[in-house]
Write a protein that holds these residues in place. Sequence first.
Motif, PDB file in Angstrom:
ATOM      1  N   PHE A   1      10.981   1.641   1.716  1.00  0.00           N
ATOM      2  CA  PHE A   1      11.494   2.696   2.601  1.00  0.00           C
ATOM      3  C   PHE A   1      11.524   2.252   4.056  1.00  0.00           C
ATOM      4  O   PHE A   1      12.359   2.703   4.827  1.00  0.00           O
ATOM      5  CB  PHE A   1      10.637   3.965   2.478  1.00  0.00           C
ATOM      6  CG  PHE A   1      10.932   4.809   1.265  1.00  0.00           C
ATOM      7  CD1 PHE A   1      10.294   6.022   1.081  1.00  0.00           C
ATOM      8  CD2 PHE A   1      11.851   4.400   0.299  1.00  0.00           C
ATOM      9  CE1 PHE A   1      10.555   6.820  -0.031  1.00  0.00           C
ATOM     10  CE2 PHE A   1      12.126   5.179  -0.819  1.00  0.00           C
ATOM     11  CZ  PHE A   1      11.476   6.405  -0.981  1.00  0.00           C
ATOM     12  N   CYS A   2      10.597   1.383   4.424  1.00  0.00           N
ATOM     13  CA  CYS A   2      10.521   0.965   5.829  1.00  0.00           C
ATOM     14  C   CYS A   2      11.225  -0.356   6.100  1.00  0.00           C
ATOM     15  O   CYS A   2      11.203  -0.861   7.221  1.00  0.00           O
ATOM     16  CB  CYS A   2       9.067   0.857   6.278  1.00  0.00           C
ATOM     17  SG  CYS A   2       8.270   2.447   6.436  1.00  0.00           S
ATOM     18  N   GLY A   3      11.790  -0.939   5.060  1.00  0.00           N
ATOM     19  CA  GLY A   3      12.534  -2.179   5.247  1.00  0.00           C
ATOM     20  C   GLY A   3      11.666  -3.391   5.517  1.00  0.00           C
ATOM     21  O   GLY A   3      12.040  -4.278   6.292  1.00  0.00           O
ATOM     22  N   ILE A   4      10.502  -3.454   4.918  1.00  0.00           N
ATOM     23  CA  ILE A   4       9.625  -4.605   5.117  1.00  0.00           C
ATOM     24  C   ILE A   4       9.175  -5.176   3.773  1.00  0.00           C
ATOM     25  O   ILE A   4       9.689  -4.773   2.729  1.00  0.00           O
ATOM     26  CB  ILE A   4       8.392  -4.230   5.975  1.00  0.00           C
ATOM     27  CG1 ILE A   4       7.676  -3.012   5.383  1.00  0.00           C
ATOM     28  CG2 ILE A   4       8.809  -3.976   7.418  1.00  0.00           C
ATOM     29  CD1 ILE A   4       6.437  -2.595   6.161  1.00  0.00           C
ATOM     30  N   VAL A   5       8.230  -6.126   3.824  1.00  0.00           N
ATOM     31  CA  VAL A   5       7.817  -6.848   2.617  1.00  0.00           C
ATOM     32  C   VAL A   5       6.435  -6.404   2.170  1.00  0.00           C
ATOM     33  O   VAL A   5       5.489  -6.408   2.958  1.00  0.00           O
ATOM     34  CB  VAL A   5       7.774  -8.377   2.913  1.00  0.00           C
ATOM     35  CG1 VAL A   5       7.306  -9.150   1.689  1.00  0.00           C
ATOM     36  CG2 VAL A   5       9.145  -8.868   3.368  1.00  0.00           C
ATOM     37  N   GLY A   6       6.300  -6.025   0.923  1.00  0.00           N
ATOM     38  CA  GLY A   6       4.980  -5.621   0.418  1.00  0.00           C
ATOM     39  C   GLY A   6       4.778  -6.157  -0.990  1.00  0.00           C
ATOM     40  O   GLY A   6       5.654  -6.026  -1.833  1.00  0.00           O
ATOM     41  N   LEU A   7       3.616  -6.767  -1.222  1.00  0.00           N
ATOM     42  CA  LEU A   7       3.343  -7.351  -2.540  1.00  0.00           C
ATOM     43  C   LEU A   7       2.152  -6.695  -3.215  1.00  0.00           C
ATOM     44  O   LEU A   7       1.109  -6.486  -2.588  1.00  0.00           O
ATOM     45  CB  LEU A   7       3.049  -8.853  -2.403  1.00  0.00           C
ATOM     46  CG  LEU A   7       2.630  -9.536  -3.723  1.00  0.00           C
ATOM     47  CD1 LEU A   7       3.781 -10.317  -4.327  1.00  0.00           C
ATOM     48  CD2 LEU A   7       1.438 -10.446  -3.537  1.00  0.00           C
ATOM     49  N   LYS A   8       2.320  -6.356  -4.485  1.00  0.00           N
ATOM     50  CA  LYS A   8       1.161  -6.001  -5.307  1.00  0.00           C
ATOM     51  C   LYS A   8       0.824  -7.252  -6.130  1.00  0.00           C
ATOM     52  O   LYS A   8       1.618  -7.699  -6.935  1.00  0.00           O
ATOM     53  CB  LYS A   8       1.456  -4.832  -6.251  1.00  0.00           C
ATOM     54  CG  LYS A   8       0.195  -4.454  -7.040  1.00  0.00           C
ATOM     55  CD  LYS A   8       0.478  -3.728  -8.330  1.00  0.00           C
ATOM     56  CE  LYS A   8       0.754  -4.642  -9.485  1.00  0.00           C
ATOM     57  NZ  LYS A   8      -0.447  -5.362  -9.991  1.00  0.00           N
TER      58      LYS A   8
ATOM     59  N   LEU B   1      19.839   3.131   6.266  1.00  0.00           N
ATOM     60  CA  LEU B   1      18.461   3.156   5.788  1.00  0.00           C
ATOM     61  C   LEU B   1      18.208   1.979   4.845  1.00  0.00           C
ATOM     62  O   LEU B   1      19.078   1.635   4.046  1.00  0.00           O
ATOM     63  CB  LEU B   1      18.166   4.483   5.085  1.00  0.00           C
ATOM     64  CG  LEU B   1      18.265   5.677   6.032  1.00  0.00           C
ATOM     65  CD1 LEU B   1      18.126   6.976   5.262  1.00  0.00           C
ATOM     66  CD2 LEU B   1      17.186   5.589   7.118  1.00  0.00           C
ATOM     67  N   PRO B   2      17.020   1.355   4.962  1.00  0.00           N
ATOM     68  CA  PRO B   2      16.756   0.117   4.202  1.00  0.00           C
ATOM     69  C   PRO B   2      16.704   0.339   2.694  1.00  0.00           C
ATOM     70  O   PRO B   2      16.247   1.377   2.220  1.00  0.00           O
ATOM     71  CB  PRO B   2      15.373  -0.327   4.700  1.00  0.00           C
ATOM     72  CG  PRO B   2      14.977   0.593   5.792  1.00  0.00           C
ATOM     73  CD  PRO B   2      15.882   1.769   5.784  1.00  0.00           C
ATOM     74  N   ILE B   3      17.205  -0.677   2.024  1.00  0.00           N
ATOM     75  CA  ILE B   3      17.141  -0.699   0.564  1.00  0.00           C
ATOM     76  C   ILE B   3      16.218  -1.841   0.173  1.00  0.00           C
ATOM     77  O   ILE B   3      16.300  -2.936   0.732  1.00  0.00           O
ATOM     78  CB  ILE B   3      18.547  -0.939  -0.035  1.00  0.00           C
ATOM     79  CG1 ILE B   3      19.435   0.267   0.280  1.00  0.00           C
ATOM     80  CG2 ILE B   3      18.459  -1.174  -1.544  1.00  0.00           C
ATOM     81  CD1 ILE B   3      20.893   0.054  -0.057  1.00  0.00           C
ATOM     82  N   GLY B   4      15.340  -1.558  -0.779  1.00  0.00           N
ATOM     83  CA  GLY B   4      14.376  -2.584  -1.189  1.00  0.00           C
ATOM     84  C   GLY B   4      14.675  -3.126  -2.572  1.00  0.00           C
ATOM     85  O   GLY B   4      15.114  -2.399  -3.448  1.00  0.00           O
ATOM     86  N   MET B   5      14.442  -4.434  -2.729  1.00  0.00           N
ATOM     87  CA  MET B   5      14.580  -5.040  -4.053  1.00  0.00           C
ATOM     88  C   MET B   5      13.215  -5.368  -4.614  1.00  0.00           C
ATOM     89  O   MET B   5      12.323  -5.812  -3.894  1.00  0.00           O
ATOM     90  CB  MET B   5      15.413  -6.313  -3.963  1.00  0.00           C
ATOM     91  CG  MET B   5      15.452  -7.055  -5.282  1.00  0.00           C
ATOM     92  SD  MET B   5      16.430  -8.522  -5.184  1.00  0.00           S
ATOM     93  CE  MET B   5      17.672  -8.178  -6.343  1.00  0.00           C
ATOM     94  N   HIS B   6      13.083  -5.164  -5.895  1.00  0.00           N
ATOM     95  CA  HIS B   6      11.823  -5.331  -6.617  1.00  0.00           C
ATOM     96  C   HIS B   6      11.899  -6.642  -7.393  1.00  0.00           C
ATOM     97  O   HIS B   6      12.841  -6.857  -8.179  1.00  0.00           O
ATOM     98  CB  HIS B   6      11.707  -4.143  -7.584  1.00  0.00           C
ATOM     99  CG  HIS B   6      10.338  -3.887  -8.122  1.00  0.00           C
ATOM    100  ND1 HIS B   6      10.144  -3.317  -9.351  1.00  0.00           N
ATOM    101  CD2 HIS B   6       9.108  -4.084  -7.603  1.00  0.00           C
ATOM    102  CE1 HIS B   6       8.836  -3.177  -9.569  1.00  0.00           C
ATOM    103  NE2 HIS B   6       8.195  -3.624  -8.526  1.00  0.00           N
ATOM    104  N   ILE B   7      10.938  -7.548  -7.164  1.00  0.00           N
ATOM    105  CA  ILE B   7      10.896  -8.795  -7.931  1.00  0.00           C
ATOM    106  C   ILE B   7       9.556  -8.849  -8.648  1.00  0.00           C
ATOM    107  O   ILE B   7       8.499  -8.843  -8.011  1.00  0.00           O
ATOM    108  CB  ILE B   7      11.030 -10.030  -7.017  1.00  0.00           C
ATOM    109  CG1 ILE B   7      12.285  -9.938  -6.161  1.00  0.00           C
ATOM    110  CG2 ILE B   7      11.029 -11.311  -7.865  1.00  0.00           C
ATOM    111  CD1 ILE B   7      12.397 -11.036  -5.121  1.00  0.00           C
ATOM    112  N   ILE B   8       9.613  -8.900  -9.976  1.00  0.00           N
ATOM    113  CA  ILE B   8       8.393  -8.920 -10.785  1.00  0.00           C
ATOM    114  C   ILE B   8       8.184 -10.320 -11.336  1.00  0.00           C
ATOM    115  O   ILE B   8       9.110 -10.911 -11.891  1.00  0.00           O
ATOM    116  CB  ILE B   8       8.508  -7.937 -11.965  1.00  0.00           C
ATOM    117  CG1 ILE B   8       8.890  -6.541 -11.471  1.00  0.00           C
ATOM    118  CG2 ILE B   8       7.185  -7.887 -12.747  1.00  0.00           C
ATOM    119  CD1 ILE B   8       9.262  -5.586 -12.598  1.00  0.00           C
ATOM    120  N   GLY B   9       6.975 -10.823 -11.214  1.00  0.00           N
ATOM    121  CA  GLY B   9       6.677 -12.160 -11.721  1.00  0.00           C
ATOM    122  C   GLY B   9       5.751 -12.111 -12.922  1.00  0.00           C
ATOM    123  O   GLY B   9       5.191 -11.068 -13.251  1.00  0.00           O
TER     124      GLY B   9
END
Lengths: 469, 96, 476
Positions: C179-186, C444-452
Amino acid sequence: MLKPTIGIEVHVELNSKNKVFSNSINSFKEAPNTNISEIDIAYPGTLPTLNKEVLEMALKAALALNCNINKHMHFDRKNYFYPDLPKGYQITQKNTPIGYDGYIEINVQGETKRIEIERVHIEEDTCKSIHYNKETFLNYNRAGVPLIEIVTKPVIKSSEEAVLYIESLREQLLYLNISDVKIEEGSMRCDANVSLSDNDILGTKTEIKNIGSITNVGLSIEYEINRQKDLIENGIKIVEETRKFDDKSRQTILMRTKETGNDYRYFPEPDLAFVDLTDEYINKVKSNLPVLPNTIRQKYIEAGINNHNIKTIISNKDICDFYEIIFDKVAPELAANILTGDIIKELNKNHISIKESKLTGEEFINLIKALENNKISSKQCKDLIPLIMSGEKVEKLISNSSFQLITDKTELSDIIDKVLANNPVSIEDYKAGKDRAVKYLMGQIMKESQGKADPKTVSVELISKLKSL
Amino acid sequence: MEMLNKNDVYHVANLAKLALDEEDAEKYHGQLNDILTEIEKIETVDIKEQDIMISSSNNTNRFSNGSTTHISKDEVLARASRTNGDFIVVSSVFND
Amino acid sequence: MTNYLSLSVKEIHKLLIDKKTVPLDLVKEALEKIENSNLNSFITINESALEEAKSLEGLNIDNPLFGIPVAIKDNISTKNLRTTCASHMLENYVPLYDATVIEKIKEKHMIIIGKTNMDEFAMGSTGETSYFGNTLSPLDNTLVPGGSSSGSAASVAANIVPVALGSDTGGSIRQPSSFCGIVGLKPTYGRVSRYGLIAFASSLDQIGPITRNVYDNALMLNIISGMDEKDQTSSEKEVEDFTKKIGKDIKELKIAVPNFYMGNAINEEVKNSVKNIINLLEQQGVKIDYIDMPYLEYAIPLYQTIALGEASSNLARFDGIKYGYSTEETLDIDTFVKKTRSIGFGNEVKRRIMIGSYVLSGKNADKYYIKALKLRKELTNSFKKVFEKYDLIIGPTNTNVAYKLGVKQDDALKSFYDDLLTIPVNMAGLPAISIPIGYNSEKLPIGMHIIGNYFKEDVIYQLASYIEENRGDAKC
């Protein structure tokens, strides 16, 4: 005919160095709330870890109780609210108890009976709470102390069996060195479930909680059986309840009616790793188990030691440990007599345990040997005991001249003559063929010589003098 | 289909140790039912798997390192709601 | 006022090495920005931050994060620094110990600026359940910043700090990052110690880094990862350098796109944005397949059963006796605890605790909870099967972009729907990142989800950094 069925649940505090799910020292006898880690008091964000020593102690108990071992275990959360439960749940083992389907043997009126054990599992203790004047005072030192819970199947048939079970179980656990199992101090807690039925279907059971002594186990169960009997015979239905035993009135008293099925919402504990016990590990622990009381008991019976001595020795582990050291090295019955007689008397007089005294196995052996070899008389033996218990050595004491036995015939002759002169009746008895006269005269001679007369020499001289009279 | 009736709401609130008044119970009644209707899908889904997955961690035989952490009595009592200088104090309910 | 904190960690590090700035100035910048900010992204400011920064003077700059200001989500235990979980229940709670991740970042001489705002006890996806008022989005104050790591995401997006720590149970790092247009990793479950993270759902929670670029994210993961004896769920897996695959050729990567992730539930513009990236990658020779993955659609009920079940147990310790808020009245203990909890907890938390208690109660445990644990295994098997053939799974992080504040207030179910796409990752314990890939028509930012795959965060970073470099869109 109404017959009782009894099941017993015992919680035992283990004496490991650290608590079961945290690294705190496992002790709670200090001042309140001074032995706590952030995990024990459930501060937010804390996580449990498993103590290996506790696991091993629990395994020992399960093996000693002849249980099947659950080789792949996990823990479970038992969720309920109570002020003495810091996390709002207790970590326990519901689905995978470390031991299950075991047994312990008891001796009921000469017959051996197996009391089947349903499960042995590991769990943590709650805080200690003191209730006073409508308030509860919480001491978190005890939170997280390791417990094993041992549950029998409902196979106990009388209060007598129940008491024998508790005694036998307690002894077993004591000898495993995993707990000091003192019911009065709370390191062993007993709850009993009692129900009556006149057929194969179990009746409604009531629970008697926190029974304070082994004697009370018998008394409370007996009372409860009779109480239920009365009610049933008067057509009153038994309700599931929790009761406690009141010492003074010697009755069980209602604590609370059991809420319909306490909803513990058990689920597997996600914070702890699984435990896998290999056969190798289990066998190693099994082979390192200390010798258990029943085995020791058997050995003593075969060595010809009398039952009273056996009971006294085994019921006190420190005494038994000591006796085991010297067992092979001296005449066992003689040693047992002295140990259970004069030694224990002296310990009690000084309010110390055998460990606290300075008595060594070596010196005790020396003492017995000296007695056996007639180097000292039994009276002298008695006199030596307090001295060797304060650390003095037998050989040194004996070499002191005042401890020498009188073997000089002339000296002895005077003493014997004196005694004979004072006991004309005994002389007559001897002449009349009564052997006990000799025994009596021996006793008098020993008394006269303050125990220093050498019994062998005296015996020979006395008989010879009597014959000549 | 309603999953919870009003009594169930009170029961569940008791399990969760929450106090509910009439108004709360009313409000939560609807909300909880909405969520539970969704959860029903768990019961109805057909699956073959018989094993449970507690978490993705399959860690085994982890044992603590034996070192101790410790908090002073003062620090503990300072954070508690009611104390008497030695114990944490609460009002009793049971007398066992 | 300087604006160094809008730079990357790499760039700030160079300024420090070149002595063009010092940690003290960085901290001053952060504090000034907070003062001038209306975002309400912090609950507590670290009063000792200036002092700590000063004490770094003269010390050797021994690692890339030395002296860098960091914001910490307020459900991570910080010694002597108030930790509230954005709840009335812990409004005045000051921990006696540091979470393991905090010990690690202190070891690297990072400076904690303060504790960030969040949804209460991490329960929510907008920041609106916070006892301390909601966090505003730095992009548009009328929109949600996302949650539950709202303050951490907002602070990073607003250039107040270059790095923050958040926590993720069903998407709480990835969704606000998106939502905020940044990078977040779990990270992979067990990669980062949970000791000191105030538990929501023990088998799902992980702490992770929130940053403005992929490289910084990997740097942070380097320092917070590692086996912890205090957390028996933490992994013994070696911590290698997570930046090592950044910049490496992506051609050999095989990527899967689950049809469910590009299905009807997803907003068209979001889908198109993801499709653009897919085209970009395919042009590079990367193999990308659309696949069917069963059980993804059970994400929400799975979460509601397992996460809430565990949460109802984890939050049982809040009884007002040992710490935290308690009612003033002298009542019998049962009423005392109930009153304390009813006042101490907000509505969302109470609702979730009740659901959790319900699914674990009596016969429900088998019907719902145990069944859910089996379904969880099925879903995980599903993932494992995909990873036998593919290196990564991609799709959008959310079904849409950030929406207006106040929209989801009273809808009990809606609060879960934001996490539809992110939840399955927590269920399986896999690692996943959200990276910005563009904007919709409203900017508004769109986020892409990358699962490893398990413990393959380095491969995630490899692809993520490529996309970051090459997507051609204007940066936030």
